[in-house]
Design an enzyme around this catalytic site. Structure first.
Site, mmCIF file in Angstrom:
data_model
loop_
_atom_site.group_PDB
_atom_site.id
_atom_site.type_symbol
_atom_site.label_atom_id
_atom_site.label_comp_id
_atom_site.label_asym_id
_atom_site.label_seq_id
_atom_site.Cartn_x
_atom_site.Cartn_y
_atom_site.Cartn_z
ATOM 1 C CE1 TYR A 173 -11.414 11.680 -9.965
ATOM 2 C CE2 TYR A 173 -11.985 10.975 -7.961
ATOM 3 C CZ TYR A 173 -11.964 10.713 -9.215
ATOM 4 O OH TYR A 173 -12.466 9.562 -9.811
ATOM 5 N NE ARG A 222 -14.695 8.467 1.073
ATOM 6 C CZ ARG A 222 -14.779 7.325 0.645
ATOM 7 N NH1 ARG A 222 -15.081 7.285 -1.050
ATOM 8 N NH2 ARG A 222 -14.899 6.247 1.086
ATOM 9 C CB CYS A 347 -14.967 -9.545 -8.722
ATOM 10 S SG CYS A 347 -16.544 -8.972 -9.005
ATOM 11 C CB CYS A 351 -18.931 -1.865 -9.189
ATOM 12 S SG CYS A 351 -17.649 -2.718 -8.176
ATOM 13 C CB CYS A 364 -23.295 -5.681 -8.283
ATOM 14 S SG CYS A 364 -22.674 -6.861 -7.327
HETATM 15 C C1 LIG Z 1 -18.352 1.886 -8.535
HETATM 16 C C2 LIG Z 1 -17.647 2.737 -7.390
HETATM 17 C C3 LIG Z 1 -17.522 4.089 -7.664
HETATM 18 C C4 LIG Z 1 -16.920 4.824 -6.832
HETATM 19 N N1 LIG Z 1 -17.182 6.160 -6.669
HETATM 20 C C5 LIG Z 1 -16.420 7.143 -5.927
HETATM 21 C C6 LIG Z 1 -16.946 8.412 -5.622
HETATM 22 O O1 LIG Z 1 -17.848 8.966 -6.204
HETATM 23 N N2 LIG Z 1 -16.348 8.879 -4.593
HETATM 24 C C7 LIG Z 1 -15.470 8.559 -3.602
HETATM 25 O O2 LIG Z 1 -15.110 9.224 -2.830
HETATM 26 N N3 LIG Z 1 -15.142 7.309 -3.730
HETATM 27 C C8 LIG Z 1 -15.852 6.480 -4.758
HETATM 28 N N4 LIG Z 1 -15.596 5.086 -4.648
HETATM 29 C C9 LIG Z 1 -14.860 4.470 -3.772
HETATM 30 C C10 LIG Z 1 -15.860 4.104 -2.526
HETATM 31 O O3 LIG Z 1 -16.574 5.186 -2.066
HETATM 32 C C11 LIG Z 1 -15.254 3.225 -1.415
HETATM 33 O O4 LIG Z 1 -14.078 4.066 -0.785
HETATM 34 C C12 LIG Z 1 -14.496 2.013 -1.889
HETATM 35 O O5 LIG Z 1 -15.465 1.222 -2.697
HETATM 36 C C13 LIG Z 1 -13.901 1.053 -1.081
HETATM 37 O O6 LIG Z 1 -15.171 0.773 0.065
HETATM 38 P P1 LIG Z 1 -15.600 -0.737 -0.041
HETATM 39 O O7 LIG Z 1 -14.471 -1.594 -0.105
HETATM 40 O O8 LIG Z 1 -16.597 -1.175 1.176
HETATM 41 O O9 LIG Z 1 -16.314 -0.999 -1.564
HETATM 42 C C14 LIG Z 1 -16.162 4.250 -5.563
HETATM 43 C C15 LIG Z 1 -16.274 2.743 -5.626
HETATM 44 C C16 LIG Z 1 -16.937 2.139 -6.478
HETATM 45 C C17 LIG Z 1 -16.889 0.643 -6.283
HETATM 46 S S1 SF4 Z 2 -19.989 -4.821 -5.682
HETATM 47 FE FE1 SF4 Z 2 -20.426 -6.705 -6.921
HETATM 48 S S2 SF4 Z 2 -19.117 -6.085 -8.869
HETATM 49 FE FE2 SF4 Z 2 -18.419 -4.726 -7.408
HETATM 50 S S3 SF4 Z 2 -16.638 -5.751 -6.168
HETATM 51 FE FE3 SF4 Z 2 -18.468 -6.246 -5.245
HETATM 52 S S4 SF4 Z 2 -19.140 -8.171 -6.129
HETATM 53 FE FE4 SF4 Z 2 -17.725 -7.341 -7.512
#
Ligand SMILES: Cc1cc2nc3c(=O)[nH]c(=O)nc-3n(C[C@H](O)[C@H](O)[C@H](O)COP(=O)(O)O)c2cc1C
Ligand code: SF4
Length: 645
Positions: A173, A222, A347, A351, A364
């Site tokens: 961004y 971040r 997956c 999301c 999800c």
């Molecule tokens: C649906 C979704 C929306 C996200 N929106 C943002 C966001 O608004 N700002 C941001 O910095 N990261 C965003 N991310 C990234 C998450 O904050 C996070 O860094 C990323 O999902 C990796 O972490 P995880 O593996 O624990 O999901 C988003 C991720 C997902 C899945």
């Molecule tokens: S939050 Fe749910 S939809 Fe998103 S990656 Fe994880 S299992 Fe898949």
């Protein structure tokens, strides 16, 4: 003592005390009102997550200026009119005993919506890698206006009762666009050859935010620890910059990874990346600063987070998608019920990809409550019914669990020897083991919910006539399609399911017929075993889209392993040692082919429908039995059917 002493230890950052080391990182929900104000769905979604008691919740991207919104319904903080709604979010988190930070954000050029209106801004007029359109280069006045807007938004967060703010300088961004040499070609003081030189805008944003919120209010920044794209900045450069971020006023560094256009969507990492894979980069940043560092990246179990904290690689751990898959995971961990945690399978279907592909708001694939908090029935049902669920795949298991949770008397019939449906096979190709873990978890939860499970029991007319359940949910799945092709009955013709299950041993020169997920994943499985694989698919373009993270990974792997993918190609005949195919109207022979593996797809298996109609027993058809699709639809329909009983 808790099983996770590091995870459950409190910490204090400036005037903010967190009850534990778990952060829910920002996740855009698409749940906002069309004018960017907070909707009841936003509040319900966040309230549900706050109930899970993370130490800190950082809310989704919240726009600091109308010139930086990704979608019209993205939450805003660029006007005082947003404050009452934002306050509702702060209130629900505080009522649950948690702390809340607002992520303040400007999209820059990464807004297809603003690009299409010719209004997107960026440091330089360099096209977006994702959307391929060109933004306007920001003037110095624009730059000053946006810096001021970040400060004003932070002040509004404070006024709305938030406990901290996070500046979004990651993922491509606007702030990353200034940091990256790929998007910042400026020749004034906001450009430069080194990352440190290009960081001026980011440092001025931090300083302005600090000025507006005062000295005690925690400010997180971040960043993507590395850009993870060819020509992008490296972790070493970020290590160099990190102390400057702190000097400018940052109290926390949140070490994410990747940018728009990073191959394979590493920011929301797929199962190819191990849980916590990004923590070493958090550590590298931590080595250079004395403020707390948040690690993030595919954590889906407290154990992994505990290990990272114990090693001192990070001070806090962000679990993103895990909070979508199971908002109660931390409570379960605390209560010694870690086995009950529904682990995110990475997956991305329900999301991030659902949102990015414009399919709808946050959900999800494996948790039907997420994003549907306002309609999710708490139960118990007013009138408990006797319910039969026919089929023990994802749709049937979800229906069984949800129906039992609501107090219905549930019997689940599965004609095979084990539960799981298609997942019994889908769990076998490379990196798909997480699906197997999920289905085992689901089966266990169904058992715990006291569903009566009858394996190896086909539901027959006689059984239905004798017992007459009040309602039947048909989750009978799909059956294999066998194409009518000359030679299809030859002994060296088999199918994907036989190969994946090990019932048929793969030979050396294989033709896979069908380029959908089943075919592609079977080809992946076979090339992993060093087989020579050609895949034919009738459609001109691959049905497995590279735009999805799983699709990207699959295509990349198959290419690396020299799998020959022939699209727009139809199998016409199978012979001993060869096949005949048709491409662009021309027939040709392919050899050597010593095995043909059919993966043409599934068609609904729904023979029971006629029987139920005849017997006048009400029923609903869900999942592949309605139409073969992904687990997202199977789970959604299974849950919906149970909710509507
Ligand atoms: C649906 C979704 C929306 C996200 N929106 C943002 C966001 O608004 N700002 C941001 O910095 N990261 C965003 N991310 C990234 C998450 O904050 C996070 O860094 C990323 O999902 C990796 O972490 P995880 O593996 O624990 O999901 C988003 C991720 C997902 C899945
Ligand atoms: S939050 Fe749910 S939809 Fe998103 S990656 Fe994880 S299992 Fe898949």
């Amino acid at each position: 003592m808790s099983d996770y002493p590091f995870l459950f230890s409190p910490t204090t950052i400036k005037n903010l005390t967190l009850a534990n080391r778990v952060v829910m990182p920002p996740m855009g929900t698409n749940l906002g009102n069309d004018d960017g104000t907070v909707s009841p769905a936003n509040v319900a979604y966040l309230k549900r997550r706050a109930k899970g008691r993370p130490g800190l919740i950082i809310t989704e991207i919240t726009a600091v200026h109308p010139s930086g919104i990704v979608t019209p319904n993205q939450l805003g903080a660029y006007d005082d009119r947003f404050i009452p709604g934002l306050k509702l979010l702060a209130d629900v988190v505080h009522q649950a005993g948690g702390k809340i930070a607002m992520q303040i954000h400007h999209a820059g050029r990464e807004s297809v919506f603003l690009l299409s209106e010719g209004k997107a801004l960026a440091p330089s007029a360099v096209p977006s890698i994702v959307y391929r359109r060109t933004p306007k280069e920001m003037t110095r006045e624009d730059i000053q206006e946006i810096i001021t807007a970040f400060g004003a938004a932070a002040a509004r967060a404070r006024e709305a009762g938030y406990d901290a703010v996070e500046i979004h300088a990651a993922h491509g961004y606007l702030l990353t666009q200034f940091l990256s040499a790929l998007s910042n070609r400026r020749t004034d003081e906001y450009g430069g050859v080194t990352l440190k030189e290009r960081a001026r805008f980011v440092l001025e944003v931090i300083a302005e935010v600090r000025r507006r919120v005062g000295p005690d209010f925690p400010v997180s920044i971040r960043v993507s620890a590395e850009e993870h794209i060819r020509g992008g900045y490296t972790i070493e450069e970020m290590q160099d910059l990190a102390p400057d971020l702190v000097r400018a006023g940052a109290d926390i560094i949140h070490a994410s990874i990747g940018t728009h256009g990073s191959p394979g969507a590493i920011t929301q990492a797929t199962p190819e990346y191990a849980p916590g894979f990004n923590a070493p980069l958090a550590r590298k940043i931590k080595e250079k600063v004395s403020v707390p560092v948040i690690a993030v990246g595919r954590f889906n179990h407290p154990e992994q987070a505990e290990a990272v904290l114990a090693r001192g690689d990070a001070d806090l751990i962000a679990f993103g998608r895990q909070f979508l898959a199971d908002p109660d995971f931390l409570i379960k961990a605390k209560e010694g019920r870690s086995a009950d945690i529904r682990r995110c399978i990475a997956c991305n279907q329900g999301c991030i990809e659902r949102e990015m592909l414009g399919e709808g708001n946050i959900r999800c694939s494996i948790n039907p409550e997420t994003g549907q908090e306002l309609i999710y029935p708490q139960g118990p049902a007013a009138e408990p019914k006797s319910v039969w669920i026919v089929g023990g795949g994802p749709a049937g298991l979800t229906a069984a669990y949800e129906a039992a949770r609501l107090g219905h008397r549930v019997t689940l019939f599965e004609q095979e020897t084990e539960l799981g449906g298609q997942i019994r096979f889908a769990r076998i190709p490379p990196y798909k083991g997480v699906y197997g873990e999920w289905i085992e978890w689901q089966a266990e939860q169904v058992r715990k919910a006291k569903v009566e499970i009858r394996l190896q029991t086909p539901v027959t007319r006689a059984l239905l006539e004798t017992h007459r359940p009040q309602k039947v949910i048909l989750a009978t799945g799909g059956e294999k399609i066998i194409p009518a092709v000359e030679g299809i009955n030859l002994p060296h013709v088999t199918d994907a399911w036989q190969i994946l299950s090990g019932a048929v041993a793969p030979k050396d020169h294989i033709l896979v017929v069908g380029g959908g997920l089943i075919g592609m994943e079977t080809a992946d499985f076979l090339t992993e075993r060093k087989k020579e694989v050609t895949l034919v698919e009738m459609l001109e373009r691959s049905p497995v889209r590279k735009i999805t993270s799983h699709g990207f990974m699959l295509h990349q792997r198959l290419q690396e392993k020299n799998c020959r993918l022939l699209f727009g190609t139809t199998l016409r005949a199978v012979r001993e040692g060869s096949v005949e195919i048709e491409r662009q109207g021309e027939r040709q022979s392919l050899a050597p082919i010593d095995q043909v593996v059919l993966a043409v797809g599934l068609k609904p298996r729904n023979a029971l429908q006629a029987v139920l109609t005849e017997l006048n027993i009400p029923f609903t058809v869900v999942g592949d039995a309605r139409q073969p699709r992904r687990i997202f639809e199977a789970v959604e329909e299974g849950a919906q059917a149970a909710w509507e009983l």
